[in-house]
Design an enzyme around this catalytic site. Structure first.
Site, short mmCIF file in Angstrom:
data_model
loop_
_atom_site.label_atom_id
_atom_site.label_comp_id
_atom_site.label_asym_id
_atom_site.label_seq_id
_atom_site.Cartn_x
_atom_site.Cartn_y
_atom_site.Cartn_z
N TYR A 199 107.24 176.18 18.59
CA TYR A 199 105.98 176.91 18.37
C TYR A 199 105.44 177.41 19.71
O TYR A 199 105.02 178.57 19.83
CB TYR A 199 104.97 175.98 17.69
CG TYR A 199 103.60 176.58 17.44
CD1 TYR A 199 103.44 177.66 16.56
CD2 TYR A 199 102.45 176.06 18.06
CE1 TYR A 199 102.17 178.20 16.32
CE2 TYR A 199 101.19 176.60 17.82
CZ TYR A 199 101.06 177.66 16.95
OH TYR A 199 99.81 178.21 16.72
N SER A 209 97.57 180.62 21.42
CA SER A 209 97.18 179.24 21.15
C SER A 209 97.09 178.52 22.49
O SER A 209 97.68 178.97 23.48
CB SER A 209 98.26 178.57 20.29
OG SER A 209 98.06 177.18 20.21
#
Ligand code: NDP
Length: 249
Positions: A156, A143
């Protein structure tokens, strides 16, 4: 249309979003596709959709990547059916955003189990036969949060930075053995990912943030993956970062 003819691709998290779009895109390039996820109805519907396009029928496995025996069964089942795995798309993931203070530590554990250990265990399961063949491509979905950290994405981001670290170490280990490793770092993509954020205030602000831009589609990411895996065997696309044009950070 036939760039990936005779290639076998295993896609984790294939029941929705980026994984689903990638499975379709790979099948359209002629790959034989094996699908993994927990929701059988979605996997079965995806197989029907791919067959309805006149493409090679995929196989699927109900697999929770938190369970190493599920991973083992999926990889073995794919090897029995197709004889090998050429491409692994490590896509399954969850994004439990929220502040560190007051976070549910079970969310952290689950997120590390899925995003990091699940990806590592899938890699571990396909690696021996890729090394034996002297050929293989592992694509890990990280990501932008694997490059850039912001408040409420500490945990995350920690999982996605771990994906980057694991991927580059692996790339170096297998570089002389004919195997390739690619990391994909998407920005905001319109998928179900934000529906599962457990902190409701964070979920609302993330959904508002995504709604305020022209988010990428899952197909945009699938196209980048097809690009990476379609290069000549001498070319390893190490990393692709893709943001929506109007996503600044
Ligand atoms: P989705 O929620 O649409 O897809 C997530 C997929 O992961 C589903 O197919 C789900 O299948 C699967 N999954 C979740 N938990 C497990 C589990 N325990 N075992 C097996 N499969 C599991 O989201 P996206 O398509 O957006 O996410 C795909 C990847 O892309 C993730 O790694 C995410 O971090 C990454 N990403 C997404 C971005 C975005 O903006 N959407 C941006 C950057 C990265 P099932 O529930 O059926 O098991």
């Amino acid at each position: 249309m036939s760039q990936l003819k005779n290639k076998v691709a295993l896609v984790t998290g294939a029941s929705s979003g980026i994984g689903e779009a990638t499975a379709i895109a790979l099948a359209r390039q002629g790959a034989q596709v094996s699908l993994m996820a927990r929701r059988e109805d979605r996997l079965s519907a995806l197989c029907d959709k791919i067959v309805a396009e006149g493409l090679e029928k995929p196989i699927y496995f109900i697999c929770d990547v938190q369970k190493s025996q599920d991973i083992e069964k999926s990889v073995q089942g794919t090897l029995e059916k197709f004889g090998r795995v050429d491409i692994l798309i490590n896509n399954a993931g969850v994004m439990y955003l929220g502040p560190v203070e007051g976070a549910d530590i079970e969310d952290w554990k689950r997120m590390f189990d899925i995003n990091v250990l699940g990806l590592m265990n899938c890699t571990h399961a396909v690696l021996p036969q890729m090394l034996k063949n002297g050929d293989g491509h592992i694509v890990n979905i990280s990501s932008v949060s694997g490059k850039v950290v912001s408040a409420r994405s500490a945990a995350y981001s920690a999982t996605k930075f771990a994906v980057g670290a694991f991927s580059d170490g692996l790339r170096q280990e297998v570089a002389k053995k004919g195997l390739r490793v690619t990391v994909i770092q998407p920005g905001a993509v319109a998928t179900e990912l934000t529906d599962h954020i457990t902190d409701s205030a964070t979920q609302k602000s993330v959904k508002d943030w995504v709604a305020g831009m022209k988010a990428l589609t899952s197909e945009d990411i699938a196209n980048a993956i097809v690009y990476a895996v379609s290069q000549p065997s001498t070319v390893n696309v190490n990393e692709i970062t893709i943001r929506p044009t109007d996503q600044a950070f």
